[in-house]
Write a protein that holds these residues in place. Structure first.
Motif, PDB file in Angstrom:
ATOM      1  N   ALA A  45       0.832  -1.209   0.000  1.00  0.00           N
ATOM      2  CA  ALA A  45       0.000   0.000   0.000  1.00  0.00           C
ATOM      3  C   ALA A  45       0.865   1.256   0.000  1.00  0.00           C
ATOM      4  O   ALA A  45       0.575   2.219  -0.722  1.00  0.00           O
ATOM      5  CB  ALA A  45      -0.934  -0.004   1.206  1.00  0.00           C
ATOM      6  N   ALA A  46       1.931   1.254   0.784  1.00  0.00           N
ATOM      7  CA  ALA A  46       2.823   2.415   0.826  1.00  0.00           C
ATOM      8  C   ALA A  46       3.498   2.626  -0.521  1.00  0.00           C
ATOM      9  O   ALA A  46       3.595   3.762  -1.012  1.00  0.00           O
ATOM     10  CB  ALA A  46       3.877   2.237   1.927  1.00  0.00           C
ATOM     11  N   GLY A  47       3.970   1.548  -1.121  1.00  0.00           N
ATOM     12  CA  GLY A  47       4.627   1.651  -2.423  1.00  0.00           C
ATOM     13  C   GLY A  47       3.691   2.148  -3.500  1.00  0.00           C
ATOM     14  O   GLY A  47       4.040   3.046  -4.279  1.00  0.00           O
ATOM     15  N   TYR A  48       2.491   1.589  -3.575  1.00  0.00           N
ATOM     16  CA  TYR A  48       1.522   2.024  -4.587  1.00  0.00           C
ATOM     17  C   TYR A  48       1.074   3.463  -4.352  1.00  0.00           C
ATOM     18  O   TYR A  48       0.921   4.231  -5.300  1.00  0.00           O
ATOM     19  CB  TYR A  48       0.315   1.084  -4.637  1.00  0.00           C
ATOM     20  N   THR A  49       0.877   3.829  -3.100  1.00  0.00           N
ATOM     21  CA  THR A  49       0.459   5.204  -2.793  1.00  0.00           C
ATOM     22  C   THR A  49       1.515   6.196  -3.253  1.00  0.00           C
ATOM     23  O   THR A  49       1.201   7.198  -3.902  1.00  0.00           O
ATOM     24  CB  THR A  49       0.184   5.362  -1.286  1.00  0.00           C
ATOM     25  N   ALA A  50       2.766   5.920  -2.935  1.00  0.00           N
ATOM     26  CA  ALA A  50       3.846   6.818  -3.337  1.00  0.00           C
ATOM     27  C   ALA A  50       3.997   6.855  -4.859  1.00  0.00           C
ATOM     28  O   ALA A  50       4.141   7.934  -5.451  1.00  0.00           O
ATOM     29  CB  ALA A  50       5.164   6.385  -2.689  1.00  0.00           C
ATOM     30  N   GLY A  51       3.939   5.701  -5.503  1.00  0.00           N
ATOM     31  CA  GLY A  51       4.071   5.639  -6.952  1.00  0.00           C
ATOM     32  C   GLY A  51       2.944   6.367  -7.666  1.00  0.00           C
ATOM     33  O   GLY A  51       3.174   7.127  -8.610  1.00  0.00           O
ATOM     34  N   LEU A  52       1.716   6.149  -7.213  1.00  0.00           N
ATOM     35  CA  LEU A  52       0.575   6.836  -7.824  1.00  0.00           C
ATOM     36  C   LEU A  52       0.645   8.346  -7.607  1.00  0.00           C
ATOM     37  O   LEU A  52       0.298   9.123  -8.495  1.00  0.00           O
ATOM     38  CB  LEU A  52      -0.738   6.285  -7.271  1.00  0.00           C
ATOM     39  N   THR A  53       1.092   8.754  -6.432  1.00  0.00           N
ATOM     40  CA  THR A  53       1.212  10.188  -6.141  1.00  0.00           C
ATOM     41  C   THR A  53       2.255  10.829  -7.050  1.00  0.00           C
ATOM     42  O   THR A  53       1.995  11.875  -7.666  1.00  0.00           O
ATOM     43  CB  THR A  53       1.567  10.418  -4.660  1.00  0.00           C
ATOM     44  N   LEU A  54       3.431  10.222  -7.146  1.00  0.00           N
ATOM     45  CA  LEU A  54       4.466  10.743  -8.034  1.00  0.00           C
ATOM     46  C   LEU A  54       3.954  10.766  -9.471  1.00  0.00           C
ATOM     47  O   LEU A  54       4.118  11.758 -10.189  1.00  0.00           O
ATOM     48  CB  LEU A  54       5.733   9.885  -7.943  1.00  0.00           C
ATOM     49  N   GLY A  55       3.317   9.675  -9.896  1.00  0.00           N
ATOM     50  CA  GLY A  55       2.778   9.595 -11.253  1.00  0.00           C
ATOM     51  C   GLY A  55       1.765  10.686 -11.540  1.00  0.00           C
ATOM     52  O   GLY A  55       1.769  11.288 -12.618  1.00  0.00           O
ATOM     53  N   PHE A  56       0.906  10.968 -10.584  1.00  0.00           N
ATOM     54  CA  PHE A  56      -0.095  12.015 -10.776  1.00  0.00           C
ATOM     55  C   PHE A  56       0.562  13.363 -11.048  1.00  0.00           C
ATOM     56  O   PHE A  56       0.240  14.046 -12.021  1.00  0.00           O
ATOM     57  CB  PHE A  56      -1.016  12.128  -9.551  1.00  0.00           C
ATOM     58  N   PHE A  57       1.483  13.759 -10.187  1.00  0.00           N
ATOM     59  CA  PHE A  57       2.097  15.076 -10.334  1.00  0.00           C
ATOM     60  C   PHE A  57       2.967  15.187 -11.589  1.00  0.00           C
ATOM     61  O   PHE A  57       2.922  16.208 -12.280  1.00  0.00           O
ATOM     62  CB  PHE A  57       2.884  15.459  -9.072  1.00  0.00           C
ATOM     63  N   LEU A  58       3.749  14.158 -11.883  1.00  0.00           N
ATOM     64  CA  LEU A  58       4.573  14.205 -13.097  1.00  0.00           C
ATOM     65  C   LEU A  58       3.723  14.172 -14.365  1.00  0.00           C
ATOM     66  O   LEU A  58       3.995  14.916 -15.316  1.00  0.00           O
ATOM     67  CB  LEU A  58       5.583  13.058 -13.103  1.00  0.00           C
ATOM     68  N   ASN A  59       2.703  13.326 -14.367  1.00  0.00           N
ATOM     69  CA  ASN A  59       1.837  13.274 -15.547  1.00  0.00           C
ATOM     70  C   ASN A  59       1.056  14.573 -15.712  1.00  0.00           C
ATOM     71  O   ASN A  59       0.901  15.059 -16.840  1.00  0.00           O
ATOM     72  CB  ASN A  59       0.876  12.081 -15.480  1.00  0.00           C
ATOM     73  N   ARG A  60       0.593  15.131 -14.629  1.00  0.00           N
ATOM     74  CA  ARG A  60      -0.184  16.365 -14.725  1.00  0.00           C
ATOM     75  C   ARG A  60       0.640  17.483 -15.361  1.00  0.00           C
ATOM     76  O   ARG A  60       0.182  18.154 -16.272  1.00  0.00           O
ATOM     77  CB  ARG A  60      -0.679  16.792 -13.339  1.00  0.00           C
ATOM     78  N   ARG A  61       1.853  17.662 -14.887  1.00  0.00           N
ATOM     79  CA  ARG A  61       2.670  18.791 -15.360  1.00  0.00           C
ATOM     80  C   ARG A  61       3.456  18.461 -16.634  1.00  0.00           C
ATOM     81  O   ARG A  61       3.472  19.244 -17.571  1.00  0.00           O
ATOM     82  CB  ARG A  61       3.651  19.240 -14.272  1.00  0.00           C
ATOM     83  N   TRP A  62       4.152  17.334 -16.652  1.00  0.00           N
ATOM     84  CA  TRP A  62       5.098  17.057 -17.723  1.00  0.00           C
ATOM     85  C   TRP A  62       4.434  16.340 -18.892  1.00  0.00           C
ATOM     86  O   TRP A  62       4.598  16.737 -20.049  1.00  0.00           O
ATOM     87  CB  TRP A  62       6.261  16.221 -17.178  1.00  0.00           C
ATOM     88  N   THR A  63       3.675  15.284 -18.617  1.00  0.00           N
ATOM     89  CA  THR A  63       3.086  14.500 -19.698  1.00  0.00           C
ATOM     90  C   THR A  63       1.947  15.232 -20.387  1.00  0.00           C
ATOM     91  O   THR A  63       1.890  15.290 -21.611  1.00  0.00           O
ATOM     92  CB  THR A  63       2.578  13.141 -19.169  1.00  0.00           C
ATOM     93  N   PHE A  64       1.041  15.818 -19.595  1.00  0.00           N
ATOM     94  CA  PHE A  64      -0.173  16.403 -20.159  1.00  0.00           C
ATOM     95  C   PHE A  64      -0.224  17.923 -20.075  1.00  0.00           C
ATOM     96  O   PHE A  64      -1.164  18.530 -20.585  1.00  0.00           O
ATOM     97  CB  PHE A  64      -1.413  15.785 -19.503  1.00  0.00           C
ATOM     98  N   GLY A  65       0.766  18.571 -19.441  1.00  0.00           N
ATOM     99  CA  GLY A  65       0.854  20.031 -19.416  1.00  0.00           C
ATOM    100  C   GLY A  65      -0.314  20.720 -18.745  1.00  0.00           C
ATOM    101  O   GLY A  65      -0.797  21.737 -19.230  1.00  0.00           O
ATOM    102  N   ARG A  66      -0.752  20.177 -17.609  1.00  0.00           N
ATOM    103  CA  ARG A  66      -1.882  20.772 -16.891  1.00  0.00           C
ATOM    104  C   ARG A  66      -1.410  21.272 -15.536  1.00  0.00           C
ATOM    105  O   ARG A  66      -1.085  20.497 -14.663  1.00  0.00           O
ATOM    106  CB  ARG A  66      -2.991  19.738 -16.673  1.00  0.00           C
ATOM    107  N   ALA A  67      -1.392  22.581 -15.348  1.00  0.00           N
ATOM    108  CA  ALA A  67      -0.969  23.145 -14.065  1.00  0.00           C
ATOM    109  C   ALA A  67      -2.079  22.984 -13.027  1.00  0.00           C
ATOM    110  O   ALA A  67      -1.872  22.448 -11.953  1.00  0.00           O
ATOM    111  CB  ALA A  67      -0.593  24.606 -14.221  1.00  0.00           C
ATOM    112  N   GLY A  68      -3.250  23.468 -13.342  1.00  0.00           N
ATOM    113  CA  GLY A  68      -4.392  23.345 -12.444  1.00  0.00           C
ATOM    114  C   GLY A  68      -5.435  22.491 -13.126  1.00  0.00           C
ATOM    115  O   GLY A  68      -5.702  22.648 -14.309  1.00  0.00           O
TER     116      GLY A  68
END
Length: 148
Positions: A45-68
């Protein structure tokens, strides 16, 4: 400088790179949790939570270019549940067919998970990013109120 690759290919490659990073982080934390005696469930659970959190922020900004992106966290969680459910569906169906502990089954499930997670992220979670400004409108047309 603009990439010579079409935006979708470039975005898929960025999504894949983020997936590798969040998998490395998640797996590292799972191993650390196991080494600390936290057990399989808490470590996973800790590993998936951390991975999903990192993935969310990186994908939001870098992959899809969405600030807000209002509501993106809930949509990201829903997309994860759908993608992971499809992955489990493949594994359970294969087990029912007699394929037990087959790495190829898990590979197939992971491939389906990745495709669903990418499409869900691109068309539902982060719709309307820098590369796709009309995706928000298209998503709202298909599913009114889904994105705000």
């Amino acid at each position: 400088m603009r990439s010579a690759l079409p935006s979708d290919v470039s975005r898929v490659l960025r999504f894949g790179a983020v997936g590798l990073l969040n998998t490395a982080l998640g797996y590292t934390l799972i191993l650390a949790g196991l080494a600390l005696g936290l057990g399989d469930i808490v470590s996973n659970a800790a590993g998936y939570t951390a991975g999903l959190t990192l993935g969310f922020f990186l994908n939001r900004r870098w992959t899809f270019g969405r600030a807000g992106c209002p509501g993106a966290v809930a949509r990201y969680a829903m997309t994860f549940v759908v993608a992971y459910g499809a992955n489990l569906g493949i594994v359970i169906a294969a087990m029912s067919a007699g394929f037990i502990e087959s790495p190829f089954v898990h590979l197939a499930g992971n491939c389906l998970y990745s495709v669903i997670f990418y499409l869900g992220s691109a068309r539902f979670v982060f719709a309307g990013g820098a590369d796709d400004p009309d995706a928000f409108a298209a998503t709202n047309t298909r599913w009114p109120g889904a994105v705000t």
